[in-house]
Scaffold this motif. Structure first.
Motif, PDB file in Angstrom:
ATOM      1  N   UNK A  38     -15.120   2.571 -15.788  1.00  0.00           N
ATOM      2  CA  UNK A  38     -15.808   3.653 -16.498  1.00  0.00           C
ATOM      3  C   UNK A  38     -14.887   4.860 -16.666  1.00  0.00           C
ATOM      4  N   UNK A  39     -14.124   5.196 -15.621  1.00  0.00           N
ATOM      5  CA  UNK A  39     -13.177   6.311 -15.704  1.00  0.00           C
ATOM      6  C   UNK A  39     -12.124   6.063 -16.789  1.00  0.00           C
ATOM      7  N   UNK A  40     -11.589   4.845 -16.816  1.00  0.00           N
ATOM      8  CA  UNK A  40     -10.577   4.490 -17.822  1.00  0.00           C
ATOM      9  C   UNK A  40     -11.188   4.585 -19.217  1.00  0.00           C
ATOM     10  N   UNK A  41     -12.392   4.045 -19.373  1.00  0.00           N
ATOM     11  CA  UNK A  41     -13.076   4.073 -20.675  1.00  0.00           C
ATOM     12  C   UNK A  41     -13.300   5.500 -21.145  1.00  0.00           C
ATOM     13  N   UNK A  42     -13.817   6.341 -20.264  1.00  0.00           N
ATOM     14  CA  UNK A  42     -14.086   7.727 -20.638  1.00  0.00           C
ATOM     15  C   UNK A  42     -12.813   8.478 -21.005  1.00  0.00           C
ATOM     16  N   UNK A  43     -11.753   8.260 -20.249  1.00  0.00           N
ATOM     17  CA  UNK A  43     -10.489   8.945 -20.526  1.00  0.00           C
ATOM     18  C   UNK A  43      -9.890   8.473 -21.849  1.00  0.00           C
ATOM     19  N   UNK A  68     -15.162  -5.250 -15.423  1.00  0.00           N
ATOM     20  CA  UNK A  68     -13.829  -4.689 -15.672  1.00  0.00           C
ATOM     21  C   UNK A  68     -13.460  -4.694 -17.159  1.00  0.00           C
ATOM     22  N   UNK A  69     -14.471  -4.727 -18.018  1.00  0.00           N
ATOM     23  CA  UNK A  69     -14.261  -4.670 -19.469  1.00  0.00           C
ATOM     24  C   UNK A  69     -15.051  -3.502 -20.053  1.00  0.00           C
ATOM     25  N   UNK A  70     -14.568  -2.998 -21.187  1.00  0.00           N
ATOM     26  CA  UNK A  70     -15.358  -2.044 -21.954  1.00  0.00           C
ATOM     27  C   UNK A  70     -15.055  -2.211 -23.428  1.00  0.00           C
ATOM     28  N   UNK A  71     -16.018  -1.803 -24.234  1.00  0.00           N
ATOM     29  CA  UNK A  71     -15.881  -1.889 -25.685  1.00  0.00           C
ATOM     30  C   UNK A  71     -16.157  -0.509 -26.270  1.00  0.00           C
ATOM     31  N   UNK A  82     -14.281  -1.033 -36.515  1.00  0.00           N
ATOM     32  CA  UNK A  82     -13.781  -2.028 -35.572  1.00  0.00           C
ATOM     33  C   UNK A  82     -14.421  -1.879 -34.206  1.00  0.00           C
ATOM     34  N   UNK A  83     -14.381  -2.971 -33.480  1.00  0.00           N
ATOM     35  CA  UNK A  83     -14.750  -2.976 -32.070  1.00  0.00           C
ATOM     36  C   UNK A  83     -13.468  -3.208 -31.291  1.00  0.00           C
ATOM     37  N   UNK A  84     -13.224  -2.326 -30.336  1.00  0.00           N
ATOM     38  CA  UNK A  84     -12.033  -2.401 -29.506  1.00  0.00           C
ATOM     39  C   UNK A  84     -12.487  -2.812 -28.112  1.00  0.00           C
ATOM     40  N   UNK A  85     -12.015  -3.957 -27.656  1.00  0.00           N
ATOM     41  CA  UNK A  85     -12.422  -4.510 -26.369  1.00  0.00           C
ATOM     42  C   UNK A  85     -11.238  -4.416 -25.409  1.00  0.00           C
ATOM     43  N   UNK A  86     -11.495  -3.840 -24.240  1.00  0.00           N
ATOM     44  CA  UNK A  86     -10.429  -3.610 -23.269  1.00  0.00           C
ATOM     45  C   UNK A  86     -10.768  -4.264 -21.938  1.00  0.00           C
ATOM     46  N   UNK A  87      -9.733  -4.771 -21.278  1.00  0.00           N
ATOM     47  CA  UNK A  87      -9.852  -5.288 -19.921  1.00  0.00           C
ATOM     48  C   UNK A  87      -9.024  -4.390 -19.000  1.00  0.00           C
ATOM     49  N   UNK A  89      -5.157  -3.652 -19.218  1.00  0.00           N
ATOM     50  CA  UNK A  89      -4.334  -4.849 -19.114  1.00  0.00           C
ATOM     51  C   UNK A  89      -4.330  -5.643 -20.417  1.00  0.00           C
ATOM     52  N   UNK A  90      -5.440  -5.551 -21.136  1.00  0.00           N
ATOM     53  CA  UNK A  90      -5.577  -6.334 -22.373  1.00  0.00           C
ATOM     54  C   UNK A  90      -6.442  -5.553 -23.342  1.00  0.00           C
ATOM     55  N   UNK A  91      -6.053  -5.563 -24.607  1.00  0.00           N
ATOM     56  CA  UNK A  91      -6.833  -4.921 -25.670  1.00  0.00           C
ATOM     57  C   UNK A  91      -6.956  -5.925 -26.811  1.00  0.00           C
ATOM     58  N   UNK A  92      -8.147  -6.049 -27.348  1.00  0.00           N
ATOM     59  CA  UNK A  92      -8.368  -6.948 -28.476  1.00  0.00           C
ATOM     60  C   UNK A  92      -9.244  -6.237 -29.486  1.00  0.00           C
ATOM     61  N   UNK A  93      -8.905  -6.411 -30.765  1.00  0.00           N
ATOM     62  CA  UNK A  93      -9.545  -5.643 -31.828  1.00  0.00           C
ATOM     63  C   UNK A  93     -10.188  -6.568 -32.843  1.00  0.00           C
TER      64      UNK A  93
END
Length: 123
Positions: free
Chosen positions: A4-9, A78-81, A100-105, A112-116
């Motif tokens: 959540x911290x990573x997503x918010x930042x 451990x994922x966010x969109x 777009x939807x940006x999906x992050x791990x 570690x991983x980003x997919x668009x």
């Protein structure tokens, strides 16, 4: 940092236009995956340095930014969109509006991983 911290930042930095700082949130060995029919660059990019290089090539090709948005992140484990949109005119390729939807791990407080995923009809 929690997911959540990573997503918010990340959302805050993108909204502020601080993309270099946003890419600094990526792990050195991060992977970025673009949709297979995106005509610019590689589909899979390995490593933070190459991911940042690809972003700079993309941004250097922008002639004019007409608008865009960065939505609120949705976190699951451990994922966010994050939904994002852009409306830009490229030096080569003309004007493109994209949702777009940006999906992050996230691992160890880093992306570690980003997919668009996006609509490619206007590209």
């Amino acid at each position: 940092m929690t997911t959540q911290d990573v997503a918010n930042k990340l959302v805050r930095l993108c909204r502020e236009g601080k993309y270099d700082a946003a890419y600094d949130m990526y792990a050195d060995d991060a992977v970025s995956i673009e949709m297979h029919n995106w005509s610019m660059g590689e589909q899979v990019t390995n490593g933070k340095a190459k991911i940042l290089e690809g972003f700079k090539q993309w941004s250097d090709n922008i002639e004019e930014m007409h608008g865009g948005s960065v939505g609120e992140p949705t976190v699951a484990a451990n994922h966010f969109v994050v939904p994002m949109s852009s409306d830009v005119t490229f030096k080569q390729g003309g004007r493109v509006k994209m949702d777009e939807l940006c999906v992050y791990e996230v691992a160890n407080g880093k992306i570690q991983r980003a997919q668009f995923f996006y609509d490619t009809e206007n590209m």
